[in-house]
Design an enzyme around this catalytic site. Structure first.
Site, PDB file in Angstrom:
ATOM      1  N   HIS A 119      27.540 151.244  -7.018  1.00 49.17           N
ATOM      2  CA  HIS A 119      28.367 150.920  -8.109  1.00 49.17           C
ATOM      3  C   HIS A 119      27.644 150.347  -9.283  1.00 49.17           C
ATOM      4  CE1 HIS A 119      31.923 150.535  -4.871  1.00 49.17           C
ATOM      5  NE2 HIS A 119      31.693 151.670  -5.206  1.00 49.17           N
ATOM      6  N   CYS A 130      24.616 159.553 -26.069  1.00 49.47           N
ATOM      7  CA  CYS A 130      23.145 160.103 -26.160  1.00 49.47           C
ATOM      8  C   CYS A 130      22.471 159.722 -24.777  1.00 49.47           C
ATOM      9  CB  CYS A 130      22.315 159.789 -27.293  1.00 49.47           C
ATOM     10  SG  CYS A 130      22.029 157.934 -27.107  1.00 49.47           S
TER      11      CYS A 130
HETATM   12  P1  NAD Z   1      35.212 143.370  -0.466  1.00 50.87           P
HETATM   13  O1  NAD Z   1      35.506 142.080  -1.060  1.00 50.87           O
HETATM   14  O2  NAD Z   1      36.356 144.398  -0.313  1.00 50.87           O
HETATM   15  O3  NAD Z   1      35.091 142.760   1.275  1.00 50.87           O
HETATM   16  C1  NAD Z   1      34.193 141.660   1.508  1.00 50.87           C
HETATM   17  C2  NAD Z   1      34.300 141.563   2.800  1.00 50.87           C
HETATM   18  O4  NAD Z   1      33.189 140.481   3.360  1.00 50.87           O
HETATM   19  C3  NAD Z   1      35.361 140.704   3.519  1.00 50.87           C
HETATM   20  O5  NAD Z   1      36.044 141.594   4.272  1.00 50.87           O
HETATM   21  C4  NAD Z   1      35.134 139.464   3.981  1.00 50.87           C
HETATM   22  O6  NAD Z   1      35.743 139.138   5.238  1.00 50.87           O
HETATM   23  C5  NAD Z   1      33.572 139.771   4.261  1.00 50.87           C
HETATM   24  N1  NAD Z   1      32.830 138.358   3.993  1.00 50.87           N
HETATM   25  C6  NAD Z   1      32.738 137.565   3.098  1.00 50.87           C
HETATM   26  N2  NAD Z   1      31.868 136.673   3.315  1.00 50.87           N
HETATM   27  C7  NAD Z   1      31.050 137.100   4.445  1.00 50.87           C
HETATM   28  C8  NAD Z   1      30.008 136.351   4.854  1.00 50.87           C
HETATM   29  N3  NAD Z   1      29.392 135.423   4.667  1.00 50.87           N
HETATM   30  N4  NAD Z   1      29.356 137.205   6.100  1.00 50.87           N
HETATM   31  C9  NAD Z   1      30.087 138.287   6.547  1.00 50.87           C
HETATM   32  N5  NAD Z   1      31.172 138.749   5.872  1.00 50.87           N
HETATM   33  C10 NAD Z   1      31.653 138.202   4.918  1.00 50.87           C
HETATM   34  O7  NAD Z   1      33.852 143.907  -0.522  1.00 50.87           O
HETATM   35  P2  NAD Z   1      33.304 145.326  -0.909  1.00 50.87           P
HETATM   36  O8  NAD Z   1      33.801 146.021   0.486  1.00 50.87           O
HETATM   37  O9  NAD Z   1      32.014 145.145  -1.316  1.00 50.87           O
HETATM   38  O10 NAD Z   1      34.491 145.773  -1.950  1.00 50.87           O
HETATM   39  C11 NAD Z   1      34.542 145.152  -3.267  1.00 50.87           C
HETATM   40  C12 NAD Z   1      33.926 145.957  -4.599  1.00 50.87           C
HETATM   41  O11 NAD Z   1      33.794 145.246  -5.449  1.00 50.87           O
HETATM   42  C13 NAD Z   1      32.692 146.667  -4.224  1.00 50.87           C
HETATM   43  O12 NAD Z   1      32.959 147.929  -5.013  1.00 50.87           O
HETATM   44  C14 NAD Z   1      31.675 146.028  -5.038  1.00 50.87           C
HETATM   45  O13 NAD Z   1      31.298 146.970  -6.164  1.00 50.87           O
HETATM   46  C15 NAD Z   1      32.491 144.845  -6.017  1.00 50.87           C
HETATM   47  N6  NAD Z   1      32.208 143.434  -6.038  1.00 50.87           N
HETATM   48  C16 NAD Z   1      30.674 143.210  -6.043  1.00 50.87           C
HETATM   49  C17 NAD Z   1      30.174 142.007  -5.864  1.00 50.87           C
HETATM   50  C18 NAD Z   1      28.981 141.731  -5.856  1.00 50.87           C
HETATM   51  O14 NAD Z   1      27.974 142.247  -6.386  1.00 50.87           O
HETATM   52  N7  NAD Z   1      28.334 140.812  -5.297  1.00 50.87           N
HETATM   53  C19 NAD Z   1      31.235 140.891  -5.774  1.00 50.87           C
HETATM   54  C20 NAD Z   1      32.596 141.328  -5.608  1.00 50.87           C
HETATM   55  C21 NAD Z   1      33.123 142.588  -5.700  1.00 50.87           C
END
Ligand code: NAD
Length: 253
Positions: A119, A130
């Site tokens: 992503h 460019c």
């Molecule tokens: P999501 O937010 O959809 O899901 C995150 C999952 O992580 C949840 O199901 C939650 O239960 C779990 N979680 C939270 N804290 C946790 C922990 N300490 N240990 C284990 N599990 C934990 O995330 P996704 O599936 O990555 O999709 C989100 C989209 O948003 C992605 O495409 C990403 O690019 C973007 N995003 C990125 C970031 C980042 O770069 N850190 C942060 C937020 C969103």
């Protein structure tokens, strides 16, 4: 839980080509909010709208006044025990690559070498015409000086962050991730709701999967191990168990 952690450790040691898939949940313990977790950004519908192509190109004033500052929450954080554990597993030869949906750069900061950022990232921005590449700070500076959208000094095209927004194409790393998944015989999934397509299709390509995630995911039933606990607690335990395993010492990868 310890038996499940043991199963993951064993699967990593016994697999021919183990890979990891991570999501926003691995970074919550570094202070980066996730999207769908309990305190996720998803609660704010505006976040999805702001971080979309429709806003980036259709309402750049709104994107650069609000969307850009939303991206700031992903920056300037430090890796946590879960990122460090995955980096160490790669060092041990027990993870071939980390496929991440995250844009925060924390896997590289923890020492992971082979990271596929499907992503995008928050290190660079680039010209849509460019394809000249600039530091991320280029768009921040241009926006703060009122140049919205930021213009390429080489060709005058629009310069945008190298992040995959809603409606965007995936990065070239996604193609590499598909190749890695087609070679993999085991996938360790950490901190992802597995609800964002097309990333969510990747686990379906790998014969054996294990999941470490606080909440349930659509793949829980097909996984051979599911641990609903914090990544920063579980992954260091996986490392401890693989390091104790005599098979690992024998293999000397
Ligand atoms: P999501 O937010 O959809 O899901 C995150 C999952 O992580 C949840 O199901 C939650 O239960 C779990 N979680 C939270 N804290 C946790 C922990 N300490 N240990 C284990 N599990 C934990 O995330 P996704 O599936 O990555 O999709 C989100 C989209 O948003 C992605 O495409 C990403 O690019 C973007 N995003 C990125 C970031 C980042 O770069 N850190 C942060 C937020 C969103």
């Amino acid at each position: 839980m310890i038996q499940d952690v043991q199963k993951i450790a064993q699967a990593l040691i016994q697999s021919r080509y183990p890979v990891a898939l991570t999501g926003a949940g691995i970074s919550t313990e570094s202070g980066v909010p996730d999207f769908r977790g309990q305190a996720g950004l998803w609660q704010d519908e505006d976040a999805v709208d702001l971080l979309s192509l429709t806003t980036l190109y259709g309402d750049p004033q709104r994107f650069y006044s609000k969307g850009l500052s939303l991206l700031q929450v992903f920056r300037g954080k430090s890796p946590n025990a879960a990122h460090r554990a995955l980096a160490w597993l790669e060092e041990l030869g027990l993870i071939r690559c980390v496929i991440t949906q995250n844009i925060d750069g924390l896997h590289q900061a923890a020492g992971s070498q082979n990271v596929l950022e499907i992503h995008g990232n928050l290190r660079t921005s680039s010209c849509v015409i460019c394809h000249a590449v600039f530091p991320f700070e280029f768009v921040e500076k241009a926006a703060s000086e009122g140049q919205i959208p930021p213009k390429c000094p080489k060709c005058g095209g629009t310069v945008r962050p190298d992040v995959v927004f809603f409606g965007d194409d995936m990065t070239p790393d996604f193609g590499r991730a598909v190749e890695e998944c087609s070679r993999a015989d085991f996938m360790l999934i950490v901190g992802s709701s597995l609800q964002v397509a097309p990333a969510a299709y990747l686990p379906g390509m790998v014969p054996r999967i294990a999941i470490i995630n606080l909440d349930e995911t659509p793949y829980d039933e097909s996984a051979e191990v599911v641990i609903h606990a914090k990544a920063g607690t579980v992954l260091p335990e996986v490392v401890r168990l693989v390091e104790e395993d005599p098979a690992l010492k024998r293999w000397e990868r």
